[in-house]
Design an enzyme around this catalytic site. Structure first.
Site, PDB file in Angstrom:
ATOM      1  N   GLU A 126       0.936  -1.054  -0.059  1.00 44.32           N
ATOM      2  CA  GLU A 126      -0.212  -0.041  -0.040  1.00 44.32           C
ATOM      3  C   GLU A 126       0.993   1.188   0.050  1.00 44.32           C
ATOM      4  OE1 GLU A 126      -3.906   2.110   2.253  1.00 44.32           O
ATOM      5  OE2 GLU A 126      -2.957   0.140   3.099  1.00 44.32           O
ATOM      6  N   GLU A 261      -2.518  -3.875   6.965  1.00 41.65           N
ATOM      7  CA  GLU A 261      -3.677  -4.677   7.064  1.00 41.65           C
ATOM      8  C   GLU A 261      -3.605  -5.776   6.118  1.00 41.65           C
ATOM      9  OE1 GLU A 261      -5.661  -1.558   4.845  1.00 41.65           O
ATOM     10  OE2 GLU A 261      -3.994  -1.619   6.371  1.00 41.65           O
ATOM     11  N   HIS A 294      -6.917  -1.800  15.133  1.00 41.46           N
ATOM     12  CA  HIS A 294      -7.054  -1.174  13.825  1.00 41.46           C
ATOM     13  C   HIS A 294      -6.767  -1.862  12.650  1.00 41.46           C
ATOM     14  CE1 HIS A 294      -6.929   2.588  11.401  1.00 41.46           C
ATOM     15  NE2 HIS A 294      -6.018   1.741  10.788  1.00 41.46           N
ATOM     16  N   GLU A 295      -5.682  -2.903  12.670  1.00 45.35           N
ATOM     17  CA  GLU A 295      -5.387  -3.718  11.561  1.00 45.35           C
ATOM     18  C   GLU A 295      -6.236  -4.671  11.347  1.00 45.35           C
ATOM     19  OE1 GLU A 295      -3.568  -2.162   9.625  1.00 45.35           O
ATOM     20  OE2 GLU A 295      -2.946  -0.548  11.011  1.00 45.35           O
ATOM     21  N   HIS A 298      -9.538  -3.672   9.871  1.00 46.31           N
ATOM     22  CA  HIS A 298      -9.393  -3.394   8.732  1.00 46.31           C
ATOM     23  C   HIS A 298     -10.175  -4.691   7.812  1.00 46.31           C
ATOM     24  CE1 HIS A 298      -8.067   0.341   7.546  1.00 46.31           C
ATOM     25  NE2 HIS A 298      -7.005   0.268   8.018  1.00 46.31           N
TER      26      HIS A 298
END
Length: 853
Positions: A126, A261, A294-295, A298
């Site tokens: 990414e 992620e 958070h990951e 995702h």
């Protein structure tokens, strides 16, 4: 400098891909200097696009060995950014593209694509790293299942999805869920796993692994527990279960970001995985818990549903930040977490919105997408989700999210898709709210009041300052959560939400016995700057009695800011009302210790500079630093007895625990020691440093000593103790620069760049020295410009090697127009020196051009 400036990409120019991908098969023959990648990709024409298009494949830094179309040799002609297959060469209908390329991961210092970190192969794709691995339609709206074979003489070979076969020197992985190329991942190396298992709410047994370098195995337990808590929470709160048989996390030392992620194979900066009480602070533990969550979150908000194009980045990032904020509030303290998030928002995003790098949550254009992984996209994006929830209510928020998941699973979506599910769930038009995604800048809400015969009128006016490319702004929908307090501190109107959707509105409250004290923007219900001329007496009342803990903190922080600004302008001194309010708050045992620790803090140097600039004044970094030092000493003198009591009462007996209760007690204790150092010469800090059995107290005590110009022996001792721990050594570098006296910071930083342990190619270490300068504004803005020159020297050196990290560090200069003419001239000279470099990266040239403009 480039002969031709890089050309921007515009949201308005989006076109769907003329071809889609049904299947991807990759084979990697790993070698440090000559990895071979064989790709077989099945394409089909996009039925929604007219025929006759060429096929343009992205590719950078690839050595093409061979190419085939439907098994026939094809004489492809690559250029610097990819290759084009003319439409007349393409077979009709579905067809296969095969390519073999060679890449050199060992020499990939940019840390994008496939690279090596201390003998480990790993990837970062990414936003556009996959094109450095093979030729592909490297865009997020092209989604396909991947099958990956890895061949290497290494014990651990990992990729996305489920492991389907393995043998001596090889492994095959299959990810059945269609995904864009930016979510591809591969890791190979001599790694050790901490393993566990998890049964999902729909009965799937999932193997959990956290992979680390040998020797780090004892520092993964907290990350594993955080992962399991995240999985449970996402099932209970959002109804989202994990969808593969295995979930892998890998800790990597050389990583440009915090974590990634990738589907089923999350790759993390090692600082957000590894922790032990001796080496990690309570803040480190909290960051690990938040970023693990958070990951993982995702998996649904980013992977199963991704963004159509990179302009929609906040669709996945803003939503997932909001989800991790909710999670951390549930795990710890909602009030403390909200205060921390607001402080971060103001320190990073408000600063961004106020300068040349301001941009909407959904930008209209970019040159390099890596430059838009910003606080606006992430933190402000999360605030937009929070406002939506507040406007439609929690029940309709849940309905909208369920509709979003059901309707768009497996799709690449837009902000319009997101807004539409809320309009449907809430039955209201949100076209005006959508302006939050389209307009840059931090709105101001001006407050005035009238009182007559039991009738209280609250008058609100909104306006958003001009930002680059957006001189005029339309009114927004601003939710203003508020309540009213009587003069005795009793709440006479509980929290309600007003909707400010016009340039100016008045709200009337009748039947009141006396003029109330308004508590506005409770919970910081919108990311705005509130201009409300409350008296110090009214702020003190809110600090003492407001039922909203966030606004209670806000009242204290506003009092402190007013006092510090008066000290900077007129050399005034804190009045007894403020000091007494602090004393009462410090003694209030009903308050969370973590809240009291935050409330004892002062506004940052940057926050004060911003306030002065907002008032039309030119901030003086030296005067700001001196005023804060003087205020800290006055507070310490007034509260010395109470601070000693806190230091004794907030000890945490028994084994170390990273839970919120013990972490809060340590936070208050360390804050008390730091304040007391202003008057006791660092005696308590030295005691804490000598007796500490955890990094929170050892580091906190040492920083307290640095803050009073002491701690030379402790600096040497800390290094001797932790010289072999790379993550703790990052703290050693950063603390000296962040907390030392401004007049010596630039020279200190330059000396540290010559230290044998300064590895400038490692992003963590680079940030710990060069990035830390920004956390010592008076030191960075020293009048002779030495701080500016040092940063520029290193940005110029790093840019050809790792343009992504270098460009992000250039934001140290984004507030340069705040300051006096002499400093502006020094900074402009450095910015122009950077721009004059030959072969400046696209990342850096865009950032410096925007800062200069």
């Amino acid at each position: 400098m480039r002969d031709t400036a890089p050309q921007p990409i515009y949201l308005a120019d989006y076109q769907p891909p003329p071809f889609l991908v049904d299947d991807v098969q990759l084979t990697f023959c790993l070698a440090s200097t000559a990895t071979r990648v064989r790709a077989q990709i099945r394409f089909r024409p996009n039925p929604d696009v007219h025929s006759g298009h060429d096929l343009r494949l992205d590719g950078e830094g690839l050595k093409l060995i061979s190419a085939h179309l439907n098994g026939q040799t094809y004489a492809a002609q690559p250029d610097a950014t990819g290759l084009t297959i003319p439409s007349q060469d393409l077979p009709e209908g579905v067809f296969d593209w095969q390519a073999e390329v060679e890449i050199a991961p060992e020499g990939n210092m940019a840390l994008e694509g496939l690279y090596m970190s201390k003998g480990m192969y790993c990837t970062q794709c990414e936003a556009e790293g996959f094109r450095k691995i093979t030729y592909y339609l490297d865009r997020p709206d092209v989604m396909a299942p991947f099958r990956v074979r890895i061949e290497a003489d290494l014990p651990v070979l990992l990729s996305n999805g489920n492991l389907v076969a393995k043998g001596d020197g090889w492994a095959e992985w299959h990810d059945p869920h269609p995904k864009p190329s930016y979510l591809f991942a591969l890791v190979a190396g001599d790694l050790h796993a901490t393993s566990d298992c998890f049964r999902t709410m729909d009965g799937r047994d999932v193997t959990l692994n956290i992979w680390v370098r040998r020797g780090d195995e004892g520092k993964t337990a907290y990350a594993m527990e955080a992962l399991k808590r995240s999985m449970i929470w996402d099932e209970q709160v959002y109804g989202r279960a994990y969808d593969l048989d295995i979930f892998n996390i890998v800790a990597v030392d050389d990583f440009n970001m915090g974590a990634m992620e990738n589907k089923g194979l999350n790759i993390f900066n090692s600082r957000y995985v590894l922790a032990s009480p001796e080496t990690a602070t309570d803040s480190d533990y909290a960051a690990i818990e938040r970023i693990i969550a958070h990951e993982y979150f995702h998996n649904w908000t980013g992977n199963r549903i991704t963004c159509r194009d990179w302009f929609q980045l906040s669709l996945k990032e803003g939503l997932t930040v909001f989800r991790d904020q909710q999670f951390m509030g549930d795990m710890r303290s909602h009030a403390v977490k909200r205060i921390e998030d607001v402080l971060t928002l103001r320190a990073r995003q408000f600063r961004e919105d106020a300068g040349p790098l301001a941009h909407p949550v959904r930008p209209e254009s970019y040159v390099e997408i890596n430059n838009f992984y910003t606080a606006t996209v992430y933190e402000k994006g999360a605030e937009l989700i929070r406002m939506l929830q507040l406007l439609v209510g929690e029940d309709r928020y849940r309905t909208a999210l369920e509709l979003y998941f059901n309707r768009h699973d497996g799709q690449a979506c837009t902000i319009e898709d997101w807004i539409a599910v809320f309009e449907e769930a809430a039955g209201r038009d949100l076209s005006q709210f959508k302006r939050w995604y389209e307009q840059a800048g931090t709105p101001r809400v001006d407050v005035s009041e009238t009182w007559q015969d039991g009738c209280y009128s609250l008058n609100l006016r909104q306006h958003t300052p001009a930002t680059p490319g957006q001189p005029l702004k339309e009114p927004l929908v601003i939710p203003v959560a508020m309540g009213l307090l009587g003069r005795n501190g009793q709440e006479v109107l509980p929290t309600r939400v007003l909707e400010l959707d016009s340039p100016q509105q008045s709200f009337i409250f009748e039947g009141l016995a006396e003029k109330p004290v308004p508590s506005l923007l409770r919970g910081v219900s919108a990311p705005v700057i509130l201009n409300h001329a409350l008296s110090r007496e009214d702020r003190a009342l809110l600090l003492a009695y407001d039922t909203d803990p966030v606004n209670r903190f806000e009242a204290g922080r506003a009092l402190a800011r007013e006092i510090l600004l008066a000290m900077i302008r007129d050399n005034a001194k804190p009045g007894p009302d403020y000091l007494e309010a602090l004393r009462l708050m410090l003694r209030d045992e009903t308050l969370d210790p973590a809240f009291r620790a935050l409330a004892l803090g002062l506004p940052s140097q940057d926050n004060l500079a911003s306030a002065l600039h907002e008032a039309g004044e030119t901030p003086d970094p030296d005067a700001i630093y001196s005023a804060r030092r003087q205020a800290l000493r006055m507070i310490s003198e007034a509260l010395a007895a109470d601070l000693n009591t806190v230091i004794a009462s907030m000890q945490t007996p028994g084994p170390y625990s990273a839970d919120a209760r013990d972490a809060g007690r340590r936070a208050l204790r360390v804050q008390a020691v730091a304040l007391l150092a202003q008057v006791d010469g660092g005696a308590k800090a030295r005691e804490m440093f000598a007796s500490a059995d955890n990094m929170t107290e050892q580091l906190g005590a040492w920083i307290a000593l640095l803050g009073i110009g002491a701690g030379h022996d402790e600096t040497a001792q800390f290094y001797r103790q932790w010289a072999q721990d790379r993550l703790v050594l990052d703290k050693w570098f950063a603390a000296q620069i962040t907390h030392s006296a401004p007049e010596r910071v630039a020279d200190l930083a330059r000396n540290l760049t010559e230290h044998p342990d300064f590895d400038w190619k490692n992003p963590n270490r680079f940030r710990s020295v060069i990035g830390a300068l920004g956390l010592n504004p008076a030191g960075f803005h020293t009048r002779d410009g030495s701080g500016y020159r040092l940063v520029s020297d290193w940005l110029i050196r790093l840019d050809p090697v790792n343009p992504q990290t270098a460009a992000r560090m250039s934001t140290l200069f984004e507030t340069w127009r705040r300051y006096d003419k002499a400093r502006q001239e020094l900074i402009r000279a450095e910015l122009e020196r950077i721009m004059a470099q030959e072969s400046l990266s696209r990342d850096m040239s865009e950032m410096i051009a925007r800062v200069l403009e």
